[in-house]
Design a protein around this motif. Structure first.
Motif, PDB file in Angstrom:
ATOM      1  N   LEU A   1       0.809  -1.215   0.000  1.00 32.64           N
ATOM      2  CA  LEU A   1       0.000   0.000   0.000  1.00 32.64           C
ATOM      3  C   LEU A   1       0.843   1.266   0.000  1.00 32.64           C
ATOM      4  O   LEU A   1       0.335   2.350  -0.319  1.00 32.64           O
ATOM      5  N   TRP A   2       2.111   1.157   0.336  1.00 34.99           N
ATOM      6  CA  TRP A   2       3.009   2.311   0.283  1.00 34.99           C
ATOM      7  C   TRP A   2       2.965   2.980  -1.085  1.00 34.99           C
ATOM      8  O   TRP A   2       3.071   4.201  -1.188  1.00 34.99           O
ATOM      9  N   VAL A   3       2.810   2.183  -2.157  1.00 40.35           N
ATOM     10  CA  VAL A   3       2.847   2.771  -3.503  1.00 40.35           C
ATOM     11  C   VAL A   3       1.640   3.689  -3.735  1.00 40.35           C
ATOM     12  O   VAL A   3       1.739   4.690  -4.449  1.00 40.35           O
TER      13      VAL A   3
ATOM     14  N   ASN B   1       2.392   6.845  -1.611  1.00 38.89           N
ATOM     15  CA  ASN B   1       3.413   7.660  -2.254  1.00 38.89           C
ATOM     16  C   ASN B   1       2.866   8.417  -3.463  1.00 38.89           C
ATOM     17  O   ASN B   1       3.330   9.515  -3.792  1.00 38.89           O
ATOM     18  N   ALA B   2       1.857   7.845  -4.107  1.00 39.13           N
ATOM     19  CA  ALA B   2       1.255   8.477  -5.283  1.00 39.13           C
ATOM     20  C   ALA B   2       0.182   9.496  -4.906  1.00 39.13           C
ATOM     21  O   ALA B   2      -0.419  10.116  -5.791  1.00 39.13           O
ATOM     22  N   GLY B   3      -0.062   9.660  -3.613  1.00 37.79           N
ATOM     23  CA  GLY B   3      -1.052  10.636  -3.162  1.00 37.79           C
ATOM     24  C   GLY B   3      -2.478  10.221  -3.403  1.00 37.79           C
ATOM     25  O   GLY B   3      -3.377  11.073  -3.487  1.00 37.79           O
ATOM     26  N   GLN B   4      -2.722   8.903  -3.488  1.00 37.58           N
ATOM     27  CA  GLN B   4      -4.065   8.424  -3.805  1.00 37.58           C
ATOM     28  C   GLN B   4      -4.908   8.103  -2.575  1.00 37.58           C
ATOM     29  O   GLN B   4      -6.102   7.862  -2.685  1.00 37.58           O
TER      30      GLN B   4
ATOM     31  N   LEU C   1       7.081   7.532   5.424  1.00 35.80           N
ATOM     32  CA  LEU C   1       6.178   8.303   4.571  1.00 35.80           C
ATOM     33  C   LEU C   1       4.834   8.490   5.253  1.00 35.80           C
ATOM     34  O   LEU C   1       4.269   9.590   5.245  1.00 35.80           O
ATOM     35  N   PHE C   2       4.326   7.423   5.855  1.00 33.03           N
ATOM     36  CA  PHE C   2       3.050   7.489   6.577  1.00 33.03           C
ATOM     37  C   PHE C   2       3.140   8.541   7.679  1.00 33.03           C
ATOM     38  O   PHE C   2       2.263   9.402   7.806  1.00 33.03           O
ATOM     39  N   ALA C   3       4.205   8.472   8.469  1.00 33.34           N
ATOM     40  CA  ALA C   3       4.376   9.415   9.576  1.00 33.34           C
ATOM     41  C   ALA C   3       4.448  10.854   9.074  1.00 33.34           C
ATOM     42  O   ALA C   3       3.808  11.752   9.633  1.00 33.34           O
ATOM     43  N   ASP C   4       5.201  11.069   8.016  1.00 36.94           N
ATOM     44  CA  ASP C   4       5.352  12.424   7.478  1.00 36.94           C
ATOM     45  C   ASP C   4       4.013  12.982   6.990  1.00 36.94           C
ATOM     46  O   ASP C   4       3.680  14.148   7.253  1.00 36.94           O
ATOM     47  N   LEU C   5       3.267  12.170   6.267  1.00 36.23           N
ATOM     48  CA  LEU C   5       1.980  12.626   5.735  1.00 36.23           C
ATOM     49  C   LEU C   5       0.975  12.888   6.848  1.00 36.23           C
ATOM     50  O   LEU C   5       0.234  13.875   6.817  1.00 36.23           O
ATOM     51  N   TYR C   6       0.965  12.010   7.850  1.00 37.47           N
ATOM     52  CA  TYR C   6       0.027  12.184   8.960  1.00 37.47           C
ATOM     53  C   TYR C   6       0.360  13.435   9.777  1.00 37.47           C
ATOM     54  O   TYR C   6      -0.513  14.263  10.073  1.00 37.47           O
TER      55      TYR C   6
END
Length: 244
Positions: A64-66, A69-72, A86-91
């Motif tokens: 699911l990272w992909v 990462n694609a902003g979906q 990436l999850f932490a940064d976005l959250y």
């Protein structure tokens, strides 16, 4: 005559069932039992504003990272969100909404969705942020929090073997969330390592009956990654100084 559930590939299996703003359940626990062909195919559709229900959100470059990462993905309903920078940064930047669940509660919410049970009570999370904003009830002198079912527009699951009728068999810990998710969506798409003819699978060994599966594909190959590999130095090797 039963309809054909077998599709040639992941892309064709997703045709006509994905749309912006949909809710998707994705099987897997860590890197075990992930629908690793359906997820990239989902990315390629360009679908966006997804709510994804899954134990975790993949690992760097995989699963699911992909989609993340694609902003979906707009929202994750998960249990474990560690070890994913990436999850932490976005959250933390407010770009990703998170509904965090105790792992057993997440599993039961999915099972309830498949069983048609709109709500249930559990002691897990009482007195914590998990219970904030949720009704509570006292039973036999103990406080319980009310949790609601989870359902999805599409569930993507991964099994070991499946037949052309959609009956599925999972292998060991790769079973994890997959069987419950297969029951809790309007459309369930399964990917398997091998498709066999009906009657080949032992009826007593079938984990997901074909009545729950709408579409099925055979994946071309599976990496079966190990998320963390820990080794211990053997005493004999230490004594001989092999690791010095």
């Amino acid at each position: 005559m039963s309809r054909n559930k077998v599709y040639p590939d992941a892309r064709s299996a997703l045709e006509g069932v994905v749309f912006d703003g949909m809710t998707i359940m994705s099987g897997g626990f860590g890197l075990s039992g992930n629908p690793e062909h359906l997820i990239p195919a989902l990315k390629d559709t360009g679908v966006k504003h997804l709510t994804v229900i899954s134990n975790n959100c993949g690992a760097d470059g995989f699963g699911l990272w992909v989609l993340l990462n694609a902003g979906q993905i707009d929202k994750m309903i998960s249990s474990y969100v560690g070890e994913n920078k990436l999850f932490a940064d976005l959250y933390l930047s407010g770009k990703l909404e998170l509904e965090l669940n105790p792992q057993g509660t997440l599993a039961e919410r999915i099972r309830a969705g498949g069983a048609g049970i709109p709500a249930f009570y559990t002691k897990t999370g009482v007195g914590t942020v998990v219970a904030e904003g949720k009704p509570t009830e006292v039973f036999d002198g103990e406080t319980y929090v009310r949790e609601t079912w989870l359902k999805a527009d599409v569930a993507i699951v991964k099994a070991w073997k499946g037949d052309r009728e959609g009956n599925l068999v999972y292998r060991k810990t790769a079973r994890n969330f997959n069987p419950n998710m297969a029951t809790a969506a309007k459309v369930t798409i399964a990917e398997v390592e091998e498709i066999v003819e009906p009657g080949t699978l032992d009826p007593d060994g079938i984990h997901t009956p074909g009545i729950y599966v709408d579409r099925i594909i055979q994946g071309p190959g599976y990496e079966k990654k190990i998320e963390q590999r820990t080794v211990r130095v053997r005493p004999a090797a230490m004594a001989s100084g092999e690791n010095n």
